[in-house]
Every structure is written in structure tokens, then in C-alpha cells.
Motif scaffolding. Sequence first.
Motif, PDB file in Angstrom:
ATOM      1  N   LYS A 516       0.849  -1.183   0.000  1.00 13.25           N
ATOM      2  CA  LYS A 516       0.000   0.000   0.000  1.00 13.25           C
ATOM      3  C   LYS A 516       0.886   1.234   0.000  1.00 13.25           C
ATOM      4  CE  LYS A 516      -3.927   2.043   2.298  1.00 13.25           C
ATOM      5  NZ  LYS A 516      -4.822   2.059   3.434  1.00 13.25           N
ATOM      6  N   TYR A 534      -7.531  -3.220   9.336  1.00 13.20           N
ATOM      7  CA  TYR A 534      -6.240  -3.599   8.771  1.00 13.20           C
ATOM      8  C   TYR A 534      -5.105  -3.502   9.774  1.00 13.20           C
ATOM      9  CZ  TYR A 534      -8.026  -3.770   4.011  1.00 13.20           C
ATOM     10  OH  TYR A 534      -8.698  -4.123   2.880  1.00 13.20           O
ATOM     11  N   TYR A 536      -0.872  -3.123   9.714  1.00 16.12           N
ATOM     12  CA  TYR A 536       0.123  -2.595   8.764  1.00 16.12           C
ATOM     13  C   TYR A 536       1.545  -2.885   9.222  1.00 16.12           C
ATOM     14  CZ  TYR A 536      -3.802   0.158   7.011  1.00 16.12           C
ATOM     15  OH  TYR A 536      -5.006   0.553   6.507  1.00 16.12           O
ATOM     16  N   SER A 572       5.399  -2.012  12.934  1.00 16.92           N
ATOM     17  CA  SER A 572       4.037  -2.361  12.533  1.00 16.92           C
ATOM     18  C   SER A 572       3.055  -1.699  13.475  1.00 16.92           C
ATOM     19  CB  SER A 572       3.855  -3.880  12.553  1.00 16.92           C
ATOM     20  OG  SER A 572       4.152  -4.386  13.832  1.00 16.92           O
ATOM     21  N   TRP A 597       2.706  -2.476   4.116  1.00 14.29           N
ATOM     22  CA  TRP A 597       2.037  -3.737   3.803  1.00 14.29           C
ATOM     23  C   TRP A 597       0.782  -3.801   4.667  1.00 14.29           C
ATOM     24  CZ3 TRP A 597       3.854  -6.205  -0.271  1.00 14.29           C
ATOM     25  CH2 TRP A 597       5.212  -6.103  -0.610  1.00 14.29           C
ATOM     26  N   ALA A 598      -0.303  -4.206   4.069  1.00 16.93           N
ATOM     27  CA  ALA A 598      -1.566  -4.236   4.815  1.00 16.93           C
ATOM     28  C   ALA A 598      -2.155  -5.643   4.813  1.00 16.93           C
ATOM     29  CB  ALA A 598      -2.557  -3.262   4.173  1.00 16.93           C
ATOM     30  N   ASP A 600      -5.814  -7.590   6.197  1.00 19.30           N
ATOM     31  CA  ASP A 600      -7.096  -7.368   6.859  1.00 19.30           C
ATOM     32  C   ASP A 600      -7.471  -8.557   7.722  1.00 19.30           C
ATOM     33  OD1 ASP A 600      -7.795  -8.680   4.184  1.00 19.30           O
ATOM     34  OD2 ASP A 600      -9.634  -8.885   5.362  1.00 19.30           O
TER      35      ASP A 600
END
Lengths: 755, 402
Positions: A516, A534, A536, A572, A597-598, A600
Amino acid sequence: MSEKEPAIDVVLKQSSHVSPKPVLGPTKPDAGAAQKVPTRCFSTQHSRHRGPASLAGGCDRQLDSVGVVVLSPLTARLSLALKLGLAAKGMAETAPQRPPPTAHRPPRHRSAPLCRILGGRPSLSAARRASSRGGQAAVRGAGARRAAPAGGDAAGRAARRGHRAGGERSQRSPRAAVSDPVDCAPWHVKSPAAAPGSPHLPARAPPRRPARRHCVPSQPFPDPSLYSHHRRPQFFACCLLALPCCSVHHYALRIRHCVLCRPSHGSSVIPALLASLANQRQRSAGPPQPLPSHHTSMSLPPDYSNEISALNREILKHSPQDVLQFCANFFQRRLESQRAEFLLSQHHSTQGGGMAESTFPGSNPFGSSPSGGLSTAGMHRLEEEEENDTVASPTAQSFPRSTDAAPSSGESPFGNFGGFQSQANSRAAASKSQPPSSLPMDPQSFPSNYNMNRRTSVSAESLNPTSSLNDNWTPPYHQKTDDQQTRLKQAVSGNFLFSHLDDEQSAQVLGALQEKPIPTKGIKVIQQGDVGDYFYVVEDGHFDIFVNKSGKLEPGPDGLGNKVGSVGPGGSFGELALMYNAPRAATVASTEPSTLWALDRVTFRRILMDSAFQRRRMYEGFLEEVPLLSSLTPYERSKIADALETRKFPAGTTIIKEGDVGESFFILESGSAEVYKRGIDKAVNSYKKGDYFGELALLNDAPRAASVVSNTEVKVATLGKDGFQRLLGPVEGIMRRNDPSKLGTEGVDPLAKGK
Amino acid sequence: MASAAVHKLLHHERSHPDDQRDESPQPDPHELDAMERVRDDEKRMLSQWEDTKRPLSPTQMHGDASRKIVGHSSRVLRQQDFELIKTLGTGTFARVWLVSLASPKDGAATKVFALKILRKVDVIRLKQVEHVRNERNVLARVAGHPFITTMVASFQDHDSLYMLLDYCPGGEVFSYLRRARRFNEPTSQFYAAEIVLILEFLHESEGVAYRDLKPENILIDAQGHLKLVDFGFAKKVDNRETYTLCGTPEYLAPEVIRNTGHGCAVDWWAFGILVYEFLVGQPPFWDQNPMKIYEQIVEGRVRYPSAMSADARDLIAGLCTVDTSKRLGNIQGGARTVKEHPWFRNIDWDALYHRRVQGPIVPHLRGPADTRNFDEYEPEPEGREEYSADMRDRWDECFKDF
């Protein structure tokens, strides 16, 4: 007629002395302050109750309870000084948001029964102790009052200074009083200043008895504003001087806190305190002298001198950096050891007295906390739990120690609340012989920062594995370079949600992370108060973390709140979103163009669920094939499947060895293995996925009949005999469910062998 | 007698296959008349049920759920049949009211109930449709257990779901616990023992995992016995594991956090936490940051106050065991092993089930509708989202059994 009965709750029934009216006037709980000051929040919240809650809530503001809190030799004189100071303050107080302590003080004669209800035995034992030590019987209420005019020099001085301090305060007090609850909040919440550096400690290496103790007083404060840093430092020093040794640390704690948030005060408080202590030490240096008269002399009791010289020895020995903290710890330990000894001595003499009471000795349900150094004999008795000390995470500054301050005795604070009523009388009798360990604490004050409010349930989306099999869901996969893969793995390795994953799950989860890009600075990736979906990981770039005290991002320039940290590559945030849909606790905004980076929640949980689900079904399928276990019900099979443990062996490993005593049984989940018997050169059999071996170990302790060696890397599911029996009982019983004649035809007939 | 009446009622009601929904337009006048009669019957039954309220015997409990006199889905009741008196509790999508029968007849004026009202739109928005259905179905099945709140009836109208429950005037165990700071051992044992009976019944007779055990969900009734309420997360799991994360952070079991599939064993874990909280005043795992709580839970190391009795520690340690194949209650023998634990040696289990043991707290009440043991709650916010015709078309099917 029940309608006409006064609204006295059941719990107060036995105490006819106590007015059913609330002692503490209902105060409007301040939502903001309540968040930060759970203690106060609780008592104000519950002051809405009629009856006992409000009584109890009011008690922490009762000066008389101060009188009985203080247990040590200097008790009477010192509590007196305190009282006078408080009284002076109370008179001078102007329009504070919280009611001043004296305003709601009930008539004195009520205080003793009230304290007895709330604190149980303590008031009695305190009084007894005090009178047994040098006849300073003025501990209780009116007695202390009467003694006032004749009080010792120190008391008088203290009182006068207290008066003056109170007066001085009054000129500034409106603002001060109003801001007090907020200003004191760091006492309860994690304060960066109070624990420098601790959030950065490695996850599993907290200092033994971490320094957060100083945030956690172990006794109720008669009135928090007494220790407020709005007070003049001289007043503190004076109070400290006047305090009994076992309480010094307690007040020192509070002052230290103030020192932390108001360094300018601290600079004068600490020297003042130390000077006082030194001064007292000098005076008491020689052999302890008996007190000529408890009203006219400032001589110190021998016990006190002993304590102080012990402290001096310790100080010399350890030359601590933080003297105040060291002293505080010292006295805390002394107190606990003394109580523990008393308790134990009592324990043996009062054993067998009917139903066990949950009397937690000392003020601290978690036992004592020697932080090294001191080794008084009695202390070891409380050390039984110390091995667990490191359980708490270093960032969890709040938790276990927080109960330090906990409560009174195990006796119910409510008169007839004590379980079975038939026991009530004997308990009341027993309470008279309670040790001083039962601090007369106000059970309503929870200096622990445990949130005492109702807890809300949480729930994630319904995940239904059967439907997921139908719609053939596969996790999303986003290509990554090996480098990225390694970095990501590294980044999530510290997170317990990922550390339990097996290789396949881990690969799927990492694959599902989606890149992302954050094109510019100032983009709020997550916003405080929003629902979170989410998690991350930062690939590159930097982000600042902001927390707004209101609990959510507000519009306007200051809406972000305070910056509380930042996160860079490999960091993170937002991991709670992987559990369930909770409001974000902070706002995270980019400080430069960045890449994230995501992942969910639904994807994450579904990967975990699907792999767990498939594995269980696979195990259940395997188990069905094992003749020995053919009579298991589906329920039992699912229990065994749940208990099966996955293990991996590299190629060439001897999984079971001929002649060994068998303890576990194995199902081959993947890979292949070969069976060897002694004296035969080549393999006698080979196993592939779904085959099982070693099952006779569930039945008896006979040695293994052959060796099994892995051909390739293998994954096995295994269960020990112990585990099996714990879940389902002896296998023999299960076998007998089958018709014995049928067993014979199945090739495996362990029962026949056994006969 | 009452049972027969209900049966007639149900039968009568079911004999109209084309049920009249409350809002259905232009009902046949004859039909309407019949419905009014049924409604009156039903209301009379409600008021009588209150009089004859008593726990069902274990055998009755284990019998066919549909033969019980309580727990049916009513097609005729409406919110207008009840007068809302006061809010007893709120949840994220539900509100529980103390209610009395509107326009009561012959001495039913003092009859009160707790009416749980769930707004369909909120239920859908929060993705709790499945949970709400589970709740209703489980409550219907377990109605009549001495320590579980009795759902007398359930019904719905165009935008809300209703569960009519018996009212427990003692309030939450939570309130007593926080006021007392903690319970002594006898008190804890008594309450814990009643919970054991509940869990034994739910797990072993019904195959239901409750999944939200905590002091907030345990009420005290007028006689001082417990009533478990809020079955929002209860689910019939039988021998299948389930995966949806739900519960209360401090009480979540490790397998729920790790999402490896969970079953009834989560209740035994939570029971251990509950006993700990009874005895200590706060649960064993806590942090301001929920993730830290979960980390501690998965780690599973419980610290005990030094003065906690050895038996209590042993019980809690057995229950709060991360490995479910070693967890007390989940291992062979099930609830029996918990009941046989030395910490419960003073409990007469049979007397307890039949409510012959005096509870440690018996609330003093001024009347059946006394609400002083409940906290005050904010009034319901105005301007809630409408349950549109669109949503009705899409979702009402899910609520058809309510």
C-alpha cells in the motif's frame, strides 16, 4: 410493610451505627478524568448507589480512617499532625470540584464502626497495637482530637505548618483543586516520565520488580489532594517527618510522583525529606532511649531507630541512584515481612476455625516484592510466587504490581456479606485476632489501575468454515521479493499473533500482505476512534503516532492530539484489528512518502481458521482408520483431534526406536517413513500419509516392536498416552466397548495379547 | 395447567399457517378478532406464569424443549402489550427494559419482566444476525434451568426483536463484587458452584458453549441465587469446533485468540478467570493495551496472591490451562471433575441445584419491581437508522423464527 423500610441495603444490615445516607455527596463523574483515574472514577460512579457504596466511597475521605491507617509506633502523634494539617486544609479549601474532605465528614462517633465495616478488623487491631506500644492510645477519633493541644513539638509544628500551607494554598486553590484529578492522572496511567525507557525494553526481560512500583501506593490516601504537588514542599517534608516509618514510603511515593511532574518542587522536596530523615537519625543515633513521656518529648521509639539504621545500612550497601524509591521499597518490604510473620504466627493458632477465610495477608495480594538486597528472614516466606515475576510484560507497567494497594483483609467489607450467615458471628469473633496484616484499607480505593467498569464484549465477524469449503476460498496472494519476504517475516516475528503460525500458515499470511503506497506526508493511515480492519507493516518511510485524549481524532489543527511515538521500516501498527473490530487507539500519519504492507482481519482469521479446520478434519479422518480407536464417538474423535500435536522431523530421524518404552502414538501427516526390525537389513514396511504407528503405546507399556525412520522430512501428529487418558480415560475401557469377538478379526488385538 | 393452556395456545396459533404479522395490512376482521383473543390468553398466561414460576426438574429440563411451558416464539405479542418502566442494561445493539403488562387484568399489575429489545438494523449493521438467532434458540432450549434466565417468550415487530425474560431484581454479581472488592471463599464457592451447574447443563445436556462468562452477565435473583443472562454468544457447538472470536477481552481463552477452533472448553477457561476475579477482585490477565492481555493469555501464566488457598489455586490452575487436553472441565469426566475438586468439598450439589442452599447475598427488595440494584443508564439516543423496506426484504427471512 416493606415499602416503609429505609433503603438500607442488605450489606449494611448489621451496622445500626451507620447512617444509611451517603457520606460522600454525589459528584458528577467527569468523563475525562474518569478515564484516567479509575480509582476515583469508581468511587464517584458508585456514589450514585444508595447505601453502602456511597458510604464506602466516602470513606477514603475520612480523616478518621487516616487515624487508623497509621499503625506504627509514632501513630498517635503523627496522625494527629496529619489530621490537623488536613483539617486546616479542609477549612481553607474553596469551592473545589470534589468535595473537600472535611465537608462530608460524618460525626466522629460514626467513624469507628464505619471503618470496621469497611476495613473489618483493622481498626481494632490498629488500636490494640497502638495501645500496646507505649500506651499511645489516642489512635481513634476523638482520642486523637483531645490529645491535640498537648501534642508533641513536631506534631504542633507540623500542624501549624500544615495550617499555613493550607492557608497559602487557599489563595491558589480554585484552579489547583479543579485540575487536581487530571494532574494526578499519571499516577495511574503509564507516564513516560515515570518510567523512562521502559517501553523499549525487550519483551521478555523486565527488571525484577519493575520500577513502576512507585506509581502504586499500597495504602489508601486519606485525601489525594494532600499530596498534590500544589502543596508547598515544606508541607510535605513536615508531613513526612511526622509520619511513622511504615507510612513514609507511602507518602514519599506520592511526592515522588509530584517530583516527576513538577521538577521545581522536587528539587526542594527531596533535600527536605532527606534532611529530615538524617536529622531524625542523628537524634536517635545512640542506644534507643525509652520515651519519657509521649506528650512532651520528640525522642524516637526504639523500633523506629532500628528501622532507620537498617535503612542506613542498606543505603550504604547499595548506594542507590534513586534514594527515595529505594527507601520506599525498603519500608514496603519491611512492612510486608512483618505482616507476613504475624499472619503466619496467627495462622497456626487459629487454624481449624470453621470455614476458611480468604485473608490475603498484607496490603498486597501478590505477596511481597523483595527487589534484591534485603534478606530479612521473614521475607522469604512470601517469595513463593516470585518466580513468576517476569511474566508481566515490561510495557505492562500497570498490571500485577498494581494490586499492591489492594485491599483490606479477605473479610468481607460488608457486615453480613460474609458468605454463609451462620458463620457471621464466629467470623466477627475471629476478626478480633486478626493480624496487623489486614490493613485497614478502604476497600473502595483501587489504586491499581485496573479498569473497574463494566467490560464490553467483543466479537469478530462470524466465520463459518463449512461455507468456506463450499465457496472454495483461497487467500489472496501478492508477489514479493525474497528480500521483502524476509523483512516481513522479521517484522512480524515479535508479534504473538504470528509466532504461533506453522510454516504454511505463515507463508499464506505473508503472501496475503498487500502493498500500500503512501504517496505523500501527512496521510493518516489510521485514525483514532475509527473502526479498524487492517494491520500494517512499514516497508519504508516513517509515521508518527498521535493520541488525542478525547479518544478520537478531532477536527481542527490540534485534533491529532499528542505525538506519542513514531514507527519506521520494519515496525508495525494496528494489530488489534486482526482480532476484532475495535476502535483505533491512535492516529498514525505519514511523515514522508512511504510504503506499507496491509493485512485485513477477515483474511488473516480465515487463513488461520481454514488451516485449523482442514487439519482437524484430516486428523479425524486418520483417527477413523485406526482400528484400536474405531469405537470412538465423533465427539471423542474431535477431542483427540484437538489434542493431537504436530511435530516435524527431518529425513533420517528415528521417530520411534525398537525396544524403547512407547509413550506416544503417531499419525504420519506428510512425508514417508520406513520400518526396520533388528536383524533384518532392509525395511519391513513403509508408511505414507495417513498411516499411523505406535498406537499400542496408548494401551500398555510394552517396548516398541520396531523402529520407524523418516525417509523424507516428515510431519506427524502425535498424542501421548497421558493425553489420551486425560481426555478419554484408559484405552482399555474404550476397547471394551467393542464386541471382543470383533477385535480378533481386526488384526490388532491388544487385549488378547494382554491376557 | 398452565402448560396445557400454552399448548392450546400454541396449537391454536399454529393452526393459522398464514400467521398474521403485527404490521400486515388489512387483516380479515374475523381473523383479527381471533388474534385478539389469543393475545389476551397469552397475556393471562404470562401473568400466571409469574405466579407458578419455578425451576424445572432436571428430567423436565432434559426433555423435549418444545414441551416446556416457556420459551416459545409468540406471534401475537407486541411491544404495546408491555409498559416500559426503566432501562436495566444496555449493550451495543440491545437494551433491556423492566416492563410490566400493559392494561393488566385481575391482579397481574405487579407482574414485571425484563424485556430485551434488539433493533434489527443494529443487529445487521454489527453483523450479529447469527449471534442473535443463536441467542434466541439457545434461550428457548434452556428455559427453565434454575440458574439461567428464563425466556418466557420471544416476538418481533417490523423493526425490532423482543425477548421477554424473567426479571432478576438483585442486579449483577458484578456490582456486588466491585462494591465488596472481592468475595471471601465461601461466597465465591457458592457462586462458582452454581456456575458449574450451569456449565455442566449447557455443555453436557445441550452441547452449548456460552462464551461470555463474566460477573456482568450473572444476575442475582430475589432469592439470592444466580441467573446467567445474555446468551448473545452462546452457540450450540456439539462436537464441532467453532471459530468466531467472541467474548470479553480479559476472559478470552487462548484458543480463541489463536483462532485454532474452540468449543465448550472456553467456558472452563473463563470460569477459572471468574473464580480468580471473585477471590482477587480483578482478573489475572490485564493490561491497558488489549494486545498485551492477549499475549499474557496465550502465555497462560497466572500469578496468585500469596494468601489464596491452595485448593483455589489448584482449581484455577486446572481451569486456566492453555492446553485444552489438560484443562479441567474439558478432560475426561467433564464437569464432574470440577465438582469433585477439593475447593468444592463443602458443596451439596443436589441441594444446590434445587435451590435449597441459602445464598450469601439475598437482596432486600421493596417489591418485585424494585430496581435499586441496577445502575442508571443513559436514555436511548434519538434518531436511529430506519429499518428500511429494502433491508426487510433482504433480512427478515433470517428473523422468521424469532
